[in-house]
Scaffold this motif. Structure first.
Motif, mmCIF file in Angstrom:
data_model
loop_
_atom_site.group_PDB
_atom_site.id
_atom_site.type_symbol
_atom_site.label_atom_id
_atom_site.label_comp_id
_atom_site.label_asym_id
_atom_site.label_seq_id
_atom_site.Cartn_x
_atom_site.Cartn_y
_atom_site.Cartn_z
ATOM 1 N N LYS A 517 15.012 -34.465 -4.569
ATOM 2 C CA LYS A 517 13.979 -34.007 -3.635
ATOM 3 C C LYS A 517 14.515 -32.882 -2.747
ATOM 4 O O LYS A 517 13.823 -31.906 -2.461
ATOM 5 C CB LYS A 517 13.501 -35.178 -2.767
ATOM 6 N N TRP A 518 15.760 -33.038 -2.312
ATOM 7 C CA TRP A 518 16.396 -32.008 -1.480
ATOM 8 C C TRP A 518 16.476 -30.688 -2.236
ATOM 9 O O TRP A 518 16.170 -29.626 -1.697
ATOM 10 C CB TRP A 518 17.779 -32.499 -1.065
ATOM 11 N N ASN A 519 16.895 -30.763 -3.500
ATOM 12 C CA ASN A 519 16.985 -29.552 -4.318
ATOM 13 C C ASN A 519 15.618 -28.906 -4.498
ATOM 14 O O ASN A 519 15.482 -27.683 -4.453
ATOM 15 C CB ASN A 519 17.571 -29.888 -5.687
ATOM 16 N N LYS A 520 14.617 -29.736 -4.706
ATOM 17 C CA LYS A 520 13.283 -29.233 -5.015
ATOM 18 C C LYS A 520 12.646 -28.538 -3.825
ATOM 19 O O LYS A 520 12.036 -27.471 -3.974
ATOM 20 C CB LYS A 520 12.410 -30.397 -5.496
ATOM 21 N N TRP A 521 12.791 -29.125 -2.632
ATOM 22 C CA TRP A 521 12.054 -28.610 -1.479
ATOM 23 C C TRP A 521 12.892 -27.750 -0.538
ATOM 24 O O TRP A 521 12.347 -26.989 0.247
ATOM 25 C CB TRP A 521 11.456 -29.775 -0.680
ATOM 26 N N VAL A 522 14.222 -27.864 -0.601
ATOM 27 C CA VAL A 522 15.066 -27.100 0.324
ATOM 28 C C VAL A 522 16.005 -26.166 -0.432
ATOM 29 O O VAL A 522 15.936 -24.949 -0.290
ATOM 30 C CB VAL A 522 15.882 -28.053 1.236
ATOM 31 N N ARG A 523 16.875 -26.746 -1.249
ATOM 32 C CA ARG A 523 17.910 -25.952 -1.906
ATOM 33 C C ARG A 523 17.317 -24.925 -2.873
ATOM 34 O O ARG A 523 17.846 -23.828 -3.025
ATOM 35 C CB ARG A 523 18.847 -26.901 -2.646
ATOM 36 N N ASP A 524 16.215 -25.275 -3.507
ATOM 37 C CA ASP A 524 15.612 -24.383 -4.492
ATOM 38 C C ASP A 524 14.372 -23.687 -3.934
ATOM 39 O O ASP A 524 13.501 -23.274 -4.682
ATOM 40 C CB ASP A 524 15.262 -25.174 -5.758
ATOM 41 N N TYR A 525 14.290 -23.585 -2.616
ATOM 42 C CA TYR A 525 13.187 -22.846 -2.011
ATOM 43 C C TYR A 525 13.455 -21.357 -2.201
ATOM 44 O O TYR A 525 14.251 -20.748 -1.493
ATOM 45 C CB TYR A 525 13.054 -23.195 -0.535
ATOM 46 N N ASN A 526 12.800 -20.759 -3.186
ATOM 47 C CA ASN A 526 13.112 -19.387 -3.573
ATOM 48 C C ASN A 526 11.935 -18.458 -3.295
ATOM 49 O O ASN A 526 10.932 -18.845 -2.681
ATOM 50 C CB ASN A 526 13.499 -19.336 -5.055
ATOM 51 N N VAL A 527 12.065 -17.237 -3.767
ATOM 52 C CA VAL A 527 11.050 -16.224 -3.492
ATOM 53 C C VAL A 527 9.713 -16.580 -4.136
ATOM 54 O O VAL A 527 8.647 -16.249 -3.599
ATOM 55 C CB VAL A 527 11.552 -14.841 -3.974
ATOM 56 N N VAL A 528 9.738 -17.292 -5.259
ATOM 57 C CA VAL A 528 8.486 -17.679 -5.924
ATOM 58 C C VAL A 528 7.719 -18.681 -5.074
ATOM 59 O O VAL A 528 6.504 -18.548 -4.854
ATOM 60 C CB VAL A 528 8.780 -18.268 -7.319
ATOM 61 N N LYS A 529 8.420 -19.704 -4.575
ATOM 62 C CA LYS A 529 7.765 -20.712 -3.740
ATOM 63 C C LYS A 529 7.330 -20.110 -2.408
ATOM 64 O O LYS A 529 6.285 -20.482 -1.867
ATOM 65 C CB LYS A 529 8.709 -21.889 -3.518
ATOM 66 N N GLN A 530 8.122 -19.177 -1.888
ATOM 67 C CA GLN A 530 7.731 -18.541 -0.640
ATOM 68 C C GLN A 530 6.476 -17.686 -0.831
ATOM 69 O O GLN A 530 5.599 -17.652 0.038
ATOM 70 C CB GLN A 530 8.874 -17.688 -0.111
ATOM 71 N N LYS A 531 6.397 -17.026 -1.964
ATOM 72 C CA LYS A 531 5.207 -16.219 -2.249
ATOM 73 C C LYS A 531 3.964 -17.093 -2.301
ATOM 74 O O LYS A 531 2.902 -16.716 -1.784
ATOM 75 C CB LYS A 531 5.393 -15.490 -3.581
ATOM 76 N N ALA A 532 4.087 -18.275 -2.901
ATOM 77 C CA ALA A 532 2.959 -19.206 -2.956
ATOM 78 C C ALA A 532 2.557 -19.645 -1.553
ATOM 79 O O ALA A 532 1.361 -19.782 -1.247
ATOM 80 C CB ALA A 532 3.317 -20.414 -3.819
ATOM 81 N N LEU A 533 3.551 -19.853 -0.677
ATOM 82 C CA LEU A 533 3.256 -20.243 0.701
ATOM 83 C C LEU A 533 2.556 -19.114 1.443
ATOM 84 O O LEU A 533 1.612 -19.350 2.215
ATOM 85 C CB LEU A 533 4.559 -20.634 1.413
ATOM 86 N N PHE A 534 2.992 -17.873 1.235
ATOM 87 C CA PHE A 534 2.340 -16.721 1.865
ATOM 88 C C PHE A 534 0.880 -16.623 1.427
ATOM 89 O O PHE A 534 0.002 -16.319 2.231
ATOM 90 C CB PHE A 534 3.090 -15.436 1.498
ATOM 91 N N GLU A 535 0.639 -16.864 0.156
ATOM 92 C CA GLU A 535 -0.720 -16.759 -0.376
ATOM 93 C C GLU A 535 -1.656 -17.794 0.241
ATOM 94 O O GLU A 535 -2.856 -17.553 0.391
ATOM 95 C CB GLU A 535 -0.695 -16.902 -1.893
ATOM 96 N N VAL A 536 -1.107 -18.946 0.618
ATOM 97 C CA VAL A 536 -1.917 -19.977 1.278
ATOM 98 C C VAL A 536 -2.481 -19.450 2.589
ATOM 99 O O VAL A 536 -3.628 -19.739 2.957
ATOM 100 C CB VAL A 536 -1.071 -21.251 1.522
#
Length: 661
Positions: A517-536
């Motif tokens: 879970k740590w890897n999924k939500w924190v360690r692997d928080y990358n530009v792709v996931k950030q872009k999805a958050l921006f789009e929200v």
């Protein structure tokens, strides 16, 4: 005047204690990677600093410190080489930080060394971003920040003061909202710099590109995570869970090695027609190697990877950070689509001269009876199953003719012993064969399959004309339980150490679920996931104007949150019962335009009030005398009727000053 300034800037014992603690806790996580002499250096420097501060010994001269620093620097360069890599950089930084303690006697030096501790802690991210390390570094930050607090506020000599620790925690808490907002919204790189393969060198590996007797059995005691697999459908049976890694072609009599001459290829369009197709995602831990793992046989390589003709997956760069990739595999018995040249066929039947004559003689006798490859395969498997062969994760050492020694003397081995012996037997019969290393099985751990280093395995592949490559696992003939139930079943039968219990392994699996879970939500928080958050929020990450707006919102929001936090946690004075009554008197005068300054005493305010309202001189005087008696006297008879007397005097003063003169 200069002497006074020097004395005031000298460090106290309390300040030095927190500085030394900061240095030790900052360098402690680096110890396993630092030179063997570093712990001794740390112990000596800390001892000298503490003893000299307590006037037990004289401080070391600056010339000696300079000579020692230059000597150690040259020694580091000599033994580690002068090249840009993380090991050299971290070693120099940590060593110089520790040596700085020897000349830390004043606050100016103290500020510098405590600041260096932050950088030392930061470099630990070059190696890992695990959740346990994060918890340790949070504690480290609290200690180092408290050292800064103690340097600024050293009024009391007591080393541990609860109130001061609370102040440090409050200061750090004000930065948490800002850190969280920046983590989520600050523009990120396409890939994190931590563990960058081009700049920071090697990682750690489990499966190797080579295999010799005992190399894989060593991993059986290692329960660390190799990778995690998440399937879009049901998980296949363990019999099909062969995670393919390096494919070994060449044998020198002791060690099997990978063929480095083959080039990337693409799958034949008919490859996916026969077999069960499955889709899944792999989360591979850093290995410092190029190879990836997938189920036999994968259709296409994932992004930034290449597929070799022998169905081996290679990453284009060394894997020094978590590697996520999606892949589709087809589970089938044969792979007929790998084209083999005459040169490759010769290479896959080649054996070194002069090795294992007994094995060659035995297989040749079988071949004389029936040269059919299927017959020879089954003959070898039946021999493993019916003779006195044993599956052991602590086999005896082999030397010389290792296969002969294993087959005719020890008859006890791990998967690499059986795979190596079987492959040599097939090549002795002229059948193309090779070894595949990787992992077999895994544990369902919540919503994913956990594959550990202890699941490391080796098996064989043989080429059968008009059918193609066929996987043959000779270990299954000796220990079917290993393949059908996985390596964990063997551990339940025989523990590997005193702490190797089902409870201990389960605890490790639960911890890995948290890490996932740590890897999924924190360690692997990358530009792709950030872009999805921006789009929200309706923003475009590629638009510089949107990024500027986001950063402005972050600064404003965090500033408001910090101000709100400071307001809520501001120091509040607790009023005495009689002070509350006195405040009621102050409010009476405030309504008539007389304000009491915050630093004005009771008697001084009484005189000012009497001068402005002479008609209330008597009740003001009576209130003041009774208030002082009740508020400050230890022996006064503090009764309820006296409290009521104070309140009546306030009412009398109010009526008197409200009368028109």
């Amino acid at each position: 005047m200069k002497l006074t300034k020097k004395m005031t800037s000298k460090l106290t014992i309390k300040q030095l204690f927190w500085i030394i603690t900061s240095v030790v806790i900052a360098v402690l996580p680096h110890l396993p990677r630092l030179p063997i002499w570093f712990p001794f250096l740390l112990l000596i420097v800390v001892s000298i600093s503490w003893l000299s501060a307590n006037n037990k010994i004289n401080p070391i001269s600056g010339w000696v410190i300079a000579f020692l620093t230059i000597f150690i620097f040259i020694a580091i360069i000599y033994f580690q080489g002068f090249s840009l890599n993380r090991e050299l950089s971290v070693t120099i930084l940590t060593t110089m930080t520790v040596l700085k303690l020897l000349e830390t006697h004043a606050k100016r030096d103290a500020w510098m060394i405590v600041t260096l501790c932050y950088f030392v802690m930061l470099t630990r991210f070059f190696y890992s971003q695990d959740i346990i390390l994060m918890l340790y570094l949070i504690i480290s930050i609290i200690i180092v920040t408290h050292s800064l607090f103690v340097l600024q506020h050293a009024n009391r000599p007591t080393i541990f003061i609860k109130h001061e620790l609370k102040q440090t925690l409050k200061l750090l808490a004000t930065g948490v909202p800002l850190a969280a907002m920046f983590f989520l919204f600050f523009p990120r790189l396409g890939s994190p710099i931590w563990g960058s393969p081009n700049l920071f060198g090697e990682g750690t590996t489990g499966i190797s590109e080579e295999m010799s007797p005992g190399s894989i059995s060593q991993l059986f005691n290692d329960d660390s995570t190799a990778f995690r697999a998440t399937f879009t459908s049901s998980i296949p049976e363990k019999l099909h869970l062969y995670w393919r890694g390096p494919v070994l072609w060449d044998f020198d009599g002791f060690t099997w090695k990978r063929n480095r001459d083959i080039r990337p290829t693409t799958r034949h369009p008919d490859f996916k027609r026969i077999g069960h197709k499955i889709n899944y995602e792999i989360e591979l831990e850093p290995t410092g190697q190029h190879y990836l793992f997938a189920l036999d046989y994968m259709l296409e390589p994932p992004k930034k990877a290449i597929l070799l003709p022998d169905s081996q997956l290679l990453n284009r760069h060394k894997i020094n950070q978590l590697r996520h990739y999606e892949i589709t595999s087809v589970l089938k018995q044969y792979n007929p689509y790998e084209l083999l040249s005459n040169e490759n066929l010769d290479r896959l039947t080649n054996l070194p001269d002069g090795y294992n004559p007994q094995t060659i003689k035995l297989v040749q006798s079988w071949k004389a009876i029936n040269p059919n490859p299927e017959y020879l395969i089954q003959k070898a498997l039946n021999w493993f199953a019916t003779d006195e062969f044993y599956y052991s994760y602590s086999p005896p050492l082999l030397q010389g003719d290792t296969v002969d020694q294993f087959l005719f003397e020890t008859k006890s081995g791990f998967c690499e012993h059986y795979a190596s012996a079987f492959t040599v037997m097939m090549r002795s019969a002229g059948i193309p064969a090779r070894i595949v290393t990787g992992y077999q099985g895994g544990i369902q751990n919540g919503d994913y399959l956990l594959v550990k280093q202890s699941d490391a395995h080796a098996w064989s592949e043989v080429w059968i004309k008009n059918k193609g490559w066929r996987r043959v696992d000779p270990t299954a003939a000796v220990s079917p339980l290993r393949v059908e139930a996985g390596s964990q079943a063997l551990m339940s039968q025989q523990s590997r150490s005193w702490h190797d219990t089902s409870w201990y392994r389960k605890m490790g699996e639960n911890y890995d679920a948290v890490r996932h879970k740590w890897n999924k939500w924190v360690r692997d928080y990358n530009v792709v996931k950030q872009k999805a958050l921006f789009e929200v929020f309706g923003f475009d990450l590629q638009d510089s104007k949107s990024v500027a707006i986001i950063l402005g919102i972050i600064m404003m929001t965090t500033t408001l949150l910090v101000l709100l936090f400071l307001y809520i946690t501001r120091p509040k004075r607790k009023l005495n019962h009689y002070d509350k009554i006195y405040n009621k008197l102050i409010k009476v005068f405030r309504k008539k335009g007389l304000n009491k300054p915050a630093d004005q005493g009771v008697m001084s305010f009484t005189q000012m009030a009497t001068a402005q309202f002479p008609q209330a001189k008597i009740p003001i005087h009576d209130f003041t005398q009774l208030y002082l008696k009740l508020r400050f006297s230890k022996y006064s008879n503090k009764q309820k009727n006296l409290d009521n007397r104070l309140k009546k005097l306030i009412s009398q003063i109010r009526l008197t000053i409200n009368k028109k003169v």
